[in-house]
Design a protein around this motif. Structure first.
Motif, PDB file in Angstrom:
ATOM      1  N   THR A 213      30.060  42.821  27.052  1.00 57.52           N
ATOM      2  CA  THR A 213      30.544  41.760  27.947  1.00 57.52           C
ATOM      3  C   THR A 213      32.033  41.880  28.190  1.00 57.52           C
ATOM      4  O   THR A 213      32.673  40.915  28.609  1.00 57.52           O
ATOM      5  CB  THR A 213      30.234  40.386  27.340  1.00 57.52           C
ATOM      6  OG1 THR A 213      30.837  40.301  26.051  1.00 57.52           O
ATOM      7  CG2 THR A 213      28.746  40.165  27.230  1.00 57.52           C
ATOM      8  N   VAL A 214      32.600  43.043  27.921  1.00 56.13           N
ATOM      9  CA  VAL A 214      34.032  43.253  28.167  1.00 56.13           C
ATOM     10  C   VAL A 214      34.235  44.569  28.892  1.00 56.13           C
ATOM     11  O   VAL A 214      33.415  45.486  28.796  1.00 56.13           O
ATOM     12  CB  VAL A 214      34.847  43.247  26.847  1.00 56.13           C
ATOM     13  CG1 VAL A 214      34.759  41.900  26.173  1.00 56.13           C
ATOM     14  CG2 VAL A 214      34.391  44.355  25.919  1.00 56.13           C
ATOM     15  N   GLY A 244      37.370  34.293  37.899  1.00 51.56           N
ATOM     16  CA  GLY A 244      36.544  33.549  36.962  1.00 51.56           C
ATOM     17  C   GLY A 244      36.289  34.278  35.666  1.00 51.56           C
ATOM     18  O   GLY A 244      35.237  34.103  35.036  1.00 51.56           O
ATOM     19  N   ILE A 245      37.237  35.106  35.232  1.00 55.79           N
ATOM     20  CA  ILE A 245      37.093  35.840  33.971  1.00 55.79           C
ATOM     21  C   ILE A 245      38.308  35.552  33.086  1.00 55.79           C
ATOM     22  O   ILE A 245      39.270  34.906  33.516  1.00 55.79           O
ATOM     23  CB  ILE A 245      36.936  37.362  34.207  1.00 55.79           C
ATOM     24  CG1 ILE A 245      38.082  37.912  35.067  1.00 55.79           C
ATOM     25  CG2 ILE A 245      35.619  37.651  34.891  1.00 55.79           C
ATOM     26  CD1 ILE A 245      39.302  38.319  34.362  1.00 55.79           C
ATOM     27  N   ILE A 257      42.102  43.957  28.205  1.00 54.91           N
ATOM     28  CA  ILE A 257      40.661  43.702  28.082  1.00 54.91           C
ATOM     29  C   ILE A 257      40.258  42.576  29.042  1.00 54.91           C
ATOM     30  O   ILE A 257      40.893  41.527  29.084  1.00 54.91           O
ATOM     31  CB  ILE A 257      40.295  43.321  26.644  1.00 54.91           C
ATOM     32  CG1 ILE A 257      40.607  44.485  25.692  1.00 54.91           C
ATOM     33  CG2 ILE A 257      38.824  42.941  26.539  1.00 54.91           C
ATOM     34  CD1 ILE A 257      40.436  44.146  24.224  1.00 54.91           C
ATOM     35  N   ILE A 258      39.204  42.830  29.826  1.00 60.50           N
ATOM     36  CA  ILE A 258      38.654  41.830  30.737  1.00 60.50           C
ATOM     37  C   ILE A 258      37.345  41.338  30.136  1.00 60.50           C
ATOM     38  O   ILE A 258      36.421  42.121  29.904  1.00 60.50           O
ATOM     39  CB  ILE A 258      38.404  42.431  32.133  1.00 60.50           C
ATOM     40  CG1 ILE A 258      39.699  42.976  32.705  1.00 60.50           C
ATOM     41  CG2 ILE A 258      37.807  41.386  33.079  1.00 60.50           C
ATOM     42  CD1 ILE A 258      39.512  43.782  33.978  1.00 60.50           C
ATOM     43  N   ARG A 266      33.383  40.340  36.486  1.00 59.94           N
ATOM     44  CA  ARG A 266      34.182  41.212  35.616  1.00 59.94           C
ATOM     45  C   ARG A 266      34.531  42.513  36.330  1.00 59.94           C
ATOM     46  O   ARG A 266      35.633  43.045  36.198  1.00 59.94           O
ATOM     47  CB  ARG A 266      33.405  41.486  34.324  1.00 59.94           C
ATOM     48  CG  ARG A 266      34.277  42.030  33.199  1.00 59.94           C
ATOM     49  CD  ARG A 266      33.558  42.043  31.876  1.00 59.94           C
ATOM     50  NE  ARG A 266      32.483  42.994  31.825  1.00 59.94           N
ATOM     51  CZ  ARG A 266      31.189  42.693  31.710  1.00 59.94           C
ATOM     52  NH1 ARG A 266      30.821  41.420  31.650  1.00 59.94           N
ATOM     53  NH2 ARG A 266      30.257  43.617  31.665  1.00 59.94           N
ATOM     54  N   GLU A 267      33.561  43.032  37.119  1.00 56.60           N
ATOM     55  CA  GLU A 267      33.811  44.268  37.852  1.00 56.60           C
ATOM     56  C   GLU A 267      34.822  44.047  38.961  1.00 56.60           C
ATOM     57  O   GLU A 267      35.688  44.905  39.213  1.00 56.60           O
ATOM     58  CB  GLU A 267      32.487  44.792  38.423  1.00 56.60           C
ATOM     59  CG  GLU A 267      32.582  46.148  39.095  1.00 56.60           C
ATOM     60  CD  GLU A 267      32.885  47.278  38.132  1.00 56.60           C
ATOM     61  OE1 GLU A 267      33.179  48.387  38.598  1.00 56.60           O
ATOM     62  OE2 GLU A 267      32.824  47.050  36.898  1.00 56.60           O
ATOM     63  N   VAL A 268      34.749  42.889  39.661  1.00 57.39           N
ATOM     64  CA  VAL A 268      35.740  42.570  40.692  1.00 57.39           C
ATOM     65  C   VAL A 268      37.136  42.532  40.077  1.00 57.39           C
ATOM     66  O   VAL A 268      38.104  43.084  40.627  1.00 57.39           O
ATOM     67  CB  VAL A 268      35.394  41.222  41.376  1.00 57.39           C
ATOM     68  CG1 VAL A 268      36.557  40.762  42.260  1.00 57.39           C
ATOM     69  CG2 VAL A 268      34.130  41.350  42.203  1.00 57.39           C
ATOM     70  N   ALA A 269      37.256  41.885  38.920  1.00 53.59           N
ATOM     71  CA  ALA A 269      38.548  41.803  38.243  1.00 53.59           C
ATOM     72  C   ALA A 269      39.046  43.178  37.828  1.00 53.59           C
ATOM     73  O   ALA A 269      40.251  43.490  37.951  1.00 53.59           O
ATOM     74  CB  ALA A 269      38.435  40.893  37.028  1.00 53.59           C
ATOM     75  N   ARG A 270      38.149  44.030  37.354  1.00 52.39           N
ATOM     76  CA  ARG A 270      38.559  45.373  36.915  1.00 52.39           C
ATOM     77  C   ARG A 270      39.082  46.188  38.084  1.00 52.39           C
ATOM     78  O   ARG A 270      40.155  46.825  38.006  1.00 52.39           O
ATOM     79  CB  ARG A 270      37.373  46.083  36.259  1.00 52.39           C
ATOM     80  CG  ARG A 270      37.722  47.441  35.649  1.00 52.39           C
ATOM     81  CD  ARG A 270      36.474  48.177  35.208  1.00 52.39           C
ATOM     82  NE  ARG A 270      35.644  48.555  36.359  1.00 52.39           N
ATOM     83  CZ  ARG A 270      35.898  49.610  37.147  1.00 52.39           C
ATOM     84  NH1 ARG A 270      36.978  50.378  36.915  1.00 52.39           N
ATOM     85  NH2 ARG A 270      35.108  49.889  38.146  1.00 52.39           N
TER      86      ARG A 270
END
Length: 523
Positions: A213-214, A244-245, A257-258, A266-270
């Motif tokens: 989950t990270v 939203g992460i 770490i996301i 999470r992928e959008v943030a990465r």
């Protein structure tokens, strides 16, 4: 006959008239000719000749008329004779039929008389039988009373005794039958099933890595961490708010770490963070712009992943929205297993097994790829992923066989086709591969407790132990309460309860043990 006779009379008269007319014409012609030539002598000769011809014609016509009258009379006489003969024959036949009818009537009268006599005899016989039955019932009742006195048991007690004996016999026979049938089924099916499953697994061998989950984003230097945080934390707050992460910046060198349970966010943030790090300009306005670009890029990635999965499994003709939902499964995990990889593997396994068994491999592949489609949006709407998946497939008018396979792959409904059964098997195989899934300690303990709880709920069970990481349940029964035959039936009933009430990968072995010990001490 009179009409024929009249016709025969008219014909000669007409002939005579015509001959006379002709002769008269001839005479008139001759007279005119004689007058023209002024030959009176010839006229007289012609008249004599004409009179002669007329007489001869009359005689001939009269002779013919008489001859025809005679022939007509003979014909009439002949037909009258034939008619009289036919009348006599019909009259004789009618008399014969009347005679036969009279004979049949007499026969029927005799039969009716006999039937009436037999009915009277039968009525008397029935009356006699009723009397005999009453006597027999009375005699039987006396015998039963006498037997009850001799045996010291009432009828109900004897009935219960016989039923108990019959029940024991039936349990024994059913146990023997179940044992024989299971042995035969295992002997015939195990080898073939193992060959097919081994072949399918071998062709679809794949490495598995547990999803987490990270996500980790590498940084060019630790100085970048301060720029990501921004003045008074405005950059990191903006990024967390838009995606939203949670962004974890700790002592880990050159890494951020996301963290988040929604893989898509999470992928959008990465993607956005990697673009920001590469660009170097990090501020709230730029962050918002990069997040929007990351969302568009992720949409394209999702579409490409759905198309890749469709091409890899050979499933064609899918609705574009379904392809996008399949691509979303790349960012969905189940017990640490990537759902898109799992769906592709189930599709390939089901297709291979269907082909080996002679079923529709295309439908099996299609159902395998779509069986977990509900997991792509189950975090957005209420309901289980099976219910959501069925609703999605109905919306896009998928094949009824595919819908049933999706609906039945966790046993919510009974599978209606062999393709649906193969989806269940392929799903279990993919999920139970070593390293395919990880299970939390709490879930693992609950599963073991549930196994032992089901086993302990049966009468005659002394102890039960879940062993082999929950893949076997060993049950010790009380020998004085459970016979060898009843033990076989119990094992089958426990296995059925486990199938109905639990969800688990692979299979669980139910091992029932009955042990009788004789202990004595030598003194």
């Amino acid at each position: 006959m009179d009409d024929i006779f009249t016709q025969e009379m008219i014909v000669p008269s007409i002939i005579v008239f015509l001959v006379t007319l002709g002769i008269s014409g001839f005479i008139f012609f001759m007279i005119e000719k004689a007058r023209d030539k002024k030959g009176l002598s010839k006229l007289k000769n012609a008249e004599l000749e004409a009179n002669k011809m007329i007489d001869e014609a009359r005689k001939t016509a009269e002779a013919e008329r008489k001859e025809r009258v005679i022939l007509a009379k003979e014909e009439i006489q002949k037909e009258r004779a034939e008619l009289d003969k036919e009348i006599r024959e019909r009259r004789a036949e009618t008399q014969k039929q009347e005679k036969r009818l009279l004979q049949k009537e007499e026969t029927l009268d005799r039969k009716i008389d006999n039937m009436e006599k037999k009915e009277i005899q039968l009525a008397e016989r029935v009356k006699e039988l009723d009397n005999e039955r009453e006597e027999l019932d009375t005699f039987k009742q006396k015998q039963i009373e006498q037997l009850e006195k001799i045996a010291g048991l009432s009828r109900e007690d004897a009935k219960q005794y016989l039923l108990s004996i019959l029940q024991e016999s039936l349990i024994h026979e059913s146990a023997v039958m179940i044992k024989d049938m299971e042995a035969k089924a295992k002997d015939e099916a195990n080898k073939k099933a193992k060959e097919i499953i081994t072949y399918a697994v071998q062709k679809c061998a794949a490495d598995h890595t547990s999803e987490t989950t990270v996500s980790v984003v590498s940084l060019p230097s630790d100085d970048m961490k301060g720029r990501i945080i921004g003045r008074e934390g405005r950059n990191i707050k903006t990024l967390e708010t838009l995606t939203g992460i949670d962004l974890i910046i700790d002592d880990t060198p050159e890494a951020v770490i996301i963290s988040g349970f929604d893989p898509i966010r999470r992928e959008v943030a990465r993607i956005a963070l990697e673009k920001l790090v590469t660009d170097g300009r990090i501020h709230p306005g730029r962050i918002e712009e990069m997040v929007e670009k990351a969302k568009v890029e992720l949409e394209n990635i999702i579409k490409e992943e759905g198309e890749r999965a469709s091409m890899e499994t050979g499933v064609i003709g899918l609705h574009p929205d379904l392809i996008k939902l399949i691509g979303k499964l790349k960012y969905r995990t189940s017990y640490g297993q990537n759902v898109l990889n799992h769906s592709i593997e189930v599709s390939q396994l089901a297709g291979i097994m269907a082909e080996e068994l002679g079923f529709d491999s295309k439908l099996a592949k299609r159902a395998g790829l779509l069986h977990d489609i509900g997991k792509s949006i189950d975090h957005e709407i209420e309901g289980t992923h099976v219910e959501i998946g069925v609703d999605i497939l109905k919306k896009y008018k998928e094949n009824d066989i595919v819908i049933n396979a999706v609906q039945a792959h966790h046993g919510d409904v009974e599978p209606q086709t062999m393709e649906a059964v193969l989806i269940q098997a392929a799903d279990a195989i993919s999920a139970s591969r070593p390293g395919a899934r990880r299970e939390t300690l709490e879930t693992y303990i609950k599963r073991l407790e549930k196994l032992e709880e089901i086993a302990d709920s049966f009468d005659g069970v002394d102890k039960s132990f879940a062993i082999q990481a929950g893949r076997e349940i060993r049950i010790i029964v009380k020998p004085e309460n459970v016979t060898d035959d009843a033990m076989i039936v119990m094992a089958r009933d426990i296995a059925k309860r486990i199938e109905d009430e639990m969800e688990y990968p692979g299979q669980i072995k139910v091992n029932v043990v009955r042990e009788t010990r004789a202990i004595e001490y030598a003194k």
